[in-house]
Structure formats: C-alpha cells, structure tokens
Motif scaffolding. Structure first.
Motif, mmCIF file in Angstrom:
data_model
loop_
_atom_site.group_PDB
_atom_site.id
_atom_site.type_symbol
_atom_site.label_atom_id
_atom_site.label_comp_id
_atom_site.label_asym_id
_atom_site.label_seq_id
_atom_site.Cartn_x
_atom_site.Cartn_y
_atom_site.Cartn_z
ATOM 1 N N SER A 1 -4.600 20.063 2.019
ATOM 2 C CA SER A 1 -4.836 19.270 0.813
ATOM 3 C C SER A 1 -3.500 18.831 0.239
ATOM 4 C CB SER A 1 -5.606 20.084 -0.233
ATOM 5 O OG SER A 1 -5.691 19.376 -1.460
ATOM 6 N N ILE A 2 -3.309 17.519 0.126
ATOM 7 C CA ILE A 2 -2.045 17.030 -0.437
ATOM 8 C C ILE A 2 -1.945 17.349 -1.921
ATOM 9 C CG2 ILE A 2 -1.728 15.183 1.244
ATOM 10 C CD1 ILE A 2 -2.890 13.232 -0.766
ATOM 11 N N LEU A 3 -3.080 17.554 -2.577
ATOM 12 C CA LEU A 3 -3.060 17.904 -3.996
ATOM 13 C C LEU A 3 -2.517 19.305 -4.216
ATOM 14 C CD1 LEU A 3 -6.540 16.493 -5.103
ATOM 15 C CD2 LEU A 3 -4.300 15.448 -5.431
ATOM 16 N N ALA A 4 -2.552 20.139 -3.174
ATOM 17 C CA ALA A 4 -2.106 21.536 -3.299
ATOM 18 C C ALA A 4 -0.607 21.683 -3.103
ATOM 19 C CB ALA A 4 -2.848 22.401 -2.288
ATOM 20 N N VAL A 5 0.092 20.619 -2.685
ATOM 21 C CA VAL A 5 1.534 20.695 -2.444
ATOM 22 C C VAL A 5 2.263 20.701 -3.786
ATOM 23 C CG1 VAL A 5 3.529 19.594 -1.372
ATOM 24 C CG2 VAL A 5 1.288 19.498 -0.253
ATOM 25 N N SER A 6 2.990 21.784 -4.067
ATOM 26 C CA SER A 6 3.678 21.949 -5.344
ATOM 27 C C SER A 6 5.177 21.689 -5.200
ATOM 28 C CB SER A 6 3.449 23.367 -5.881
ATOM 29 O OG SER A 6 4.017 24.315 -4.991
ATOM 30 N N GLU A 7 5.866 21.707 -6.332
ATOM 31 C CA GLU A 7 7.324 21.536 -6.312
ATOM 32 C C GLU A 7 7.991 22.666 -5.527
ATOM 33 O OE1 GLU A 7 9.098 19.109 -7.294
ATOM 34 O OE2 GLU A 7 7.697 17.921 -8.483
ATOM 35 N N SER A 8 7.476 23.886 -5.677
ATOM 36 C CA SER A 8 8.055 25.015 -4.945
ATOM 37 C C SER A 8 7.842 24.845 -3.438
ATOM 38 C CB SER A 8 7.429 26.327 -5.423
ATOM 39 O OG SER A 8 6.026 26.335 -5.207
ATOM 40 N N ASP A 9 6.716 24.254 -3.041
ATOM 41 C CA ASP A 9 6.486 23.974 -1.622
ATOM 42 C C ASP A 9 7.513 22.985 -1.089
ATOM 43 O OD1 ASP A 9 4.227 25.615 -1.370
ATOM 44 O OD2 ASP A 9 2.921 24.046 -2.159
ATOM 45 N N VAL A 10 7.857 21.999 -1.916
ATOM 46 C CA VAL A 10 8.849 21.001 -1.508
ATOM 47 C C VAL A 10 10.205 21.663 -1.290
ATOM 48 C CG1 VAL A 10 10.105 18.933 -2.209
ATOM 49 C CG2 VAL A 10 7.656 19.114 -2.681
ATOM 50 N N VAL A 11 10.612 22.510 -2.244
ATOM 51 C CA VAL A 11 11.908 23.186 -2.139
ATOM 52 C C VAL A 11 11.942 24.081 -0.905
ATOM 53 C CG1 VAL A 11 13.459 24.841 -3.230
ATOM 54 C CG2 VAL A 11 12.308 23.110 -4.620
ATOM 55 N N LEU A 12 10.881 24.866 -0.711
ATOM 56 C CA LEU A 12 10.807 25.763 0.441
ATOM 57 C C LEU A 12 10.832 24.974 1.740
ATOM 58 C CD1 LEU A 12 10.421 28.716 1.377
ATOM 59 C CD2 LEU A 12 7.955 28.292 1.340
ATOM 60 N N SER A 13 10.115 23.865 1.792
ATOM 61 C CA SER A 13 10.057 23.045 3.000
ATOM 62 C C SER A 13 11.416 22.427 3.323
ATOM 63 C CB SER A 13 9.009 21.944 2.841
ATOM 64 O OG SER A 13 7.728 22.488 2.681
ATOM 65 N N VAL A 14 12.109 21.944 2.304
ATOM 66 C CA VAL A 14 13.421 21.329 2.523
ATOM 67 C C VAL A 14 14.412 22.361 3.056
ATOM 68 C CG1 VAL A 14 15.412 20.273 1.382
ATOM 69 C CG2 VAL A 14 13.106 19.492 0.827
ATOM 70 N N GLU B 1 0.840 -1.209 0.000
ATOM 71 C CA GLU B 1 0.000 0.000 0.000
ATOM 72 C C GLU B 1 0.868 1.248 0.000
ATOM 73 O OE1 GLU B 1 -3.602 1.270 -0.613
ATOM 74 O OE2 GLU B 1 -3.532 -0.725 0.276
ATOM 75 N N PHE B 2 1.955 1.189 0.760
ATOM 76 C CA PHE B 2 2.848 2.341 0.841
ATOM 77 C C PHE B 2 3.553 2.583 -0.491
ATOM 78 C CE2 PHE B 2 6.927 4.340 2.024
ATOM 79 C CZ PHE B 2 6.421 5.487 2.623
ATOM 80 N N LEU B 3 3.989 1.522 -1.152
ATOM 81 C CA LEU B 3 4.636 1.663 -2.456
ATOM 82 C C LEU B 3 3.663 2.189 -3.505
ATOM 83 C CD1 LEU B 3 6.790 -1.601 -2.559
ATOM 84 C CD2 LEU B 3 7.554 0.740 -2.103
ATOM 85 N N GLU B 4 2.404 1.792 -3.387
ATOM 86 C CA GLU B 4 1.393 2.306 -4.305
ATOM 87 C C GLU B 4 1.194 3.800 -4.102
ATOM 88 O OE1 GLU B 4 -3.290 1.512 -5.577
ATOM 89 O OE2 GLU B 4 -2.327 0.297 -4.027
ATOM 90 N N VAL B 5 1.251 4.231 -2.840
ATOM 91 C CA VAL B 5 1.126 5.653 -2.526
ATOM 92 C C VAL B 5 2.240 6.446 -3.207
ATOM 93 C CG1 VAL B 5 1.406 7.343 -0.657
ATOM 94 C CG2 VAL B 5 -0.102 5.374 -0.339
ATOM 95 N N LEU B 6 3.456 5.917 -3.178
ATOM 96 C CA LEU B 6 4.613 6.625 -3.717
ATOM 97 C C LEU B 6 4.649 6.647 -5.241
ATOM 98 C CD1 LEU B 6 7.469 5.451 -1.321
ATOM 99 C CD2 LEU B 6 6.149 7.552 -1.248
ATOM 100 N N SER B 7 3.771 5.924 -5.886
ATOM 101 C CA SER B 7 3.759 5.905 -7.344
ATOM 102 C C SER B 7 3.203 7.186 -7.944
ATOM 103 C CB SER B 7 2.951 4.697 -7.849
ATOM 104 O OG SER B 7 1.576 4.836 -7.486
ATOM 105 N N PHE B 8 2.574 8.019 -7.127
ATOM 106 C CA PHE B 8 2.001 9.268 -7.612
ATOM 107 C C PHE B 8 2.896 10.443 -7.215
ATOM 108 C CE2 PHE B 8 -1.547 6.368 -6.859
ATOM 109 C CZ PHE B 8 -2.187 6.405 -8.101
ATOM 110 N N PRO B 9 3.205 11.325 -8.178
ATOM 111 C CA PRO B 9 4.084 12.473 -7.866
ATOM 112 C C PRO B 9 3.560 13.347 -6.730
ATOM 113 C CG PRO B 9 3.823 12.233 -10.243
ATOM 114 C CD PRO B 9 2.863 11.281 -9.604
ATOM 115 N N PHE B 10 2.246 13.600 -6.686
ATOM 116 C CA PHE B 10 1.716 14.469 -5.636
ATOM 117 C C PHE B 10 1.852 13.830 -4.261
ATOM 118 C CE2 PHE B 10 -1.983 11.863 -6.633
ATOM 119 C CZ PHE B 10 -2.585 11.653 -5.398
#
Length: 271
Positions: free
Chosen positions: A126-139, A3-12
């Motif tokens: 909303s996990i759908l609202a997390v963008s690439e820029s959010d990832v960079v800023l968060s890291v 189930e966890f691997l299936e979750v990771l198959s989606f970019p969002f």
C-alpha cells in the motif's frame, strides 16, 4: 508527463516514488546475480518470512521493521547455509522456509486479531502506508546495498558465472554468497511496505529475466535490468494512480508485459 506531474503533487506519492525507485534498483541489481546463480526464488521465500515476522510483531505490539529485518536476514543466512552444506538444494531450502513461514504467520494472525488492514497492507502493499521514516530507512539501506554491489561488482561477476574458478583465484565464495543473502534480505524488507510480501519477489525476478533476453554480458545485463526495473515501477505507479489499481499488482503487470515483450522482440530479431 502531465499525469506524472499530477502524481507527484501528493506527498504520499512522492514518498512512494522515492522508496519504489530505490527498492526497484536494488532488487534489479541483486536479481541479476540471483537469476544467474539459480536462486531467483529466494525473494519469494524471504517475503513469506517477512509476513511471518510482521504478523509476530503486530501480535506482540512491537514495531514491524525492527522485528522483520533481523528475522528475514537470519532466514536468508539459514537458506544459504543449508544449501552450501549440501543439506538441502537451494530451491528445496527456499520452499521449506517459505511454507513454514507462511503457515506460522497465518497461525499467529489467526490467534491474534485476524487479518486486519495492517496485515493486508503488508501482504499486498500500500503506497498510503509508506511513511517518512520508511523513506529515510530506504534511502540509507538502499544506498548501502548499491554501494556494496558496486564495490564488489567484479567478484560478484566471478561467482555468478563460475564458482569453482572464482574459488581457485582466491575469492572467498562463501562470504560473498552470504553477502548477497544479506543484501537481498534488506531489499525484501524495504519493499514489503509498498509491494507487499506476496509480490516483492517479482522485482527481483522479472527485470533480470527480461534483461537476460535482450543482452549477453554481465555488465550489460546489470545496467539493462536496473533501467527496466525503474522504468516498469514508474509506469506501474502512474497506472495505479490513473486507473485506481493496487500499486504492487500494477508494477508486477508492467514487468510481466516487459518480459513478454522481450521474448517477442528476441524472436523477431532472430527471424
């Protein structure tokens, strides 16, 4: 595991995983200090300020994060300033700030376009609202929070348990309190996109309370809170995907279950 691997198959979901783990870790570390210093509800107050800032940004057509970060940081400093000066007790300052910010946000939202989907996403996450820029800023910001926490770990320990003794040993207690406020504000803003302004405080509160039930020392409590927070987030993320539930609410539910379980475990061990 499947189930966890299936979750990771989606970019969002991968983006949500990265942001969620970083925010959960930062929130847990700061939560230990805030719970011990009885400032655990500051996350709730700053979440309300974040909602007001986001409502203002959307009403003015501005990018949300550049508006939210300075306003939430300023609010955290104001809360700490008022409590240090003795003008208001910490919980009173947080309560006033939360109520004022929430009412301001509702008024601004009502005068603009009302509660649209963007506002709802920020309120409840909303996990759908997390963008690439959010990832960079968060890291970037998340690593800064973790680095500062690690560098000043001993001083944070000292002011968490005995401010008077820490002051006597030469530690600038006031400066470190403002540093905690800054780091907490950054963590709250980072978590608003996915957890929502209404639920982000749970990541600060629950893991620290759970860890406090299980261990005694500051270092053990810090490590336990970090592990519990990240584990609860991962479980909540998988459950939200598998059962089609809101991610923020699922993570809170798992954290609540962990807290209840820790209470029961402590009673069993004592018995």
């Amino acid at each position: 595991m499947a189930e966890f691997l299936e979750v990771l198959s989606f970019p969002f979901m991968r983006r949500a995983l990265i942001v969620g783990v970083i925010v959960s870790l930062c929130a847990a570390l700061l939560g230990v200090v805030l719970v011990l210093k009885r400032y655990s509800l500051i996350g709730h107050g700053l979440g309300e300020v974040g909602f007001a800032a986001l409502a203002l940004a959307m009403a003015l057509g501005l990018p949300p994060m550049p508006v939210a970060i300075p306003l939430v940081v300023a609010a955290s400093f104001l809360i700490m300033y008022l409590s240090q000066r003795g003008a208001l007790a910490g919980d009173a300052a947080i309560g006033i700030m939360a109520a004022a910010a929430l009412s301001f946000g509702v008024i601004v939202t009502s005068l603009s376009n009302g509660f649209n989907m963007d506002v709802s996403d920020y309120m409840f996450g909303s996990i759908l609202a997390v963008s690439e820029s959010d990832v960079v800023l968060s890291v970037v910001l998340g690593l800064a929070v973790i680095l500062m926490y690690g560098l000043f770990f001993n001083r944070l320990f000292a002011i968490s348990y005995d401010e008077v003794n820490a002051q006597a040993t030469g530690i600038n207690v006031s400066m470190y309190q403002f540093m905690i406020s800054l780091l907490t504000a950054i963590t709250v803003v980072l978590g608003m996109r996915m957890m929502g302004t209404m639920l982000i405080s749970s990541l600060i509160l629950f893991p620290a309370l759970t860890a406090r039930r299980l261990v005694g020392s500051f270092k053990a409590m810090t490590l336990a809170a970090a592990v519990i927070s990240v584990a609860c987030f991962l479980i909540g993320l998988v459950l939200s995907y598998a059962l089609d539930l809101p991610t923020g609410a699922s993570v809170v539910g798992v954290n609540l279950a962990a807290l209840v379980g820790s209470v029961g475990l402590k009673r069993v061990l004592k018995g």
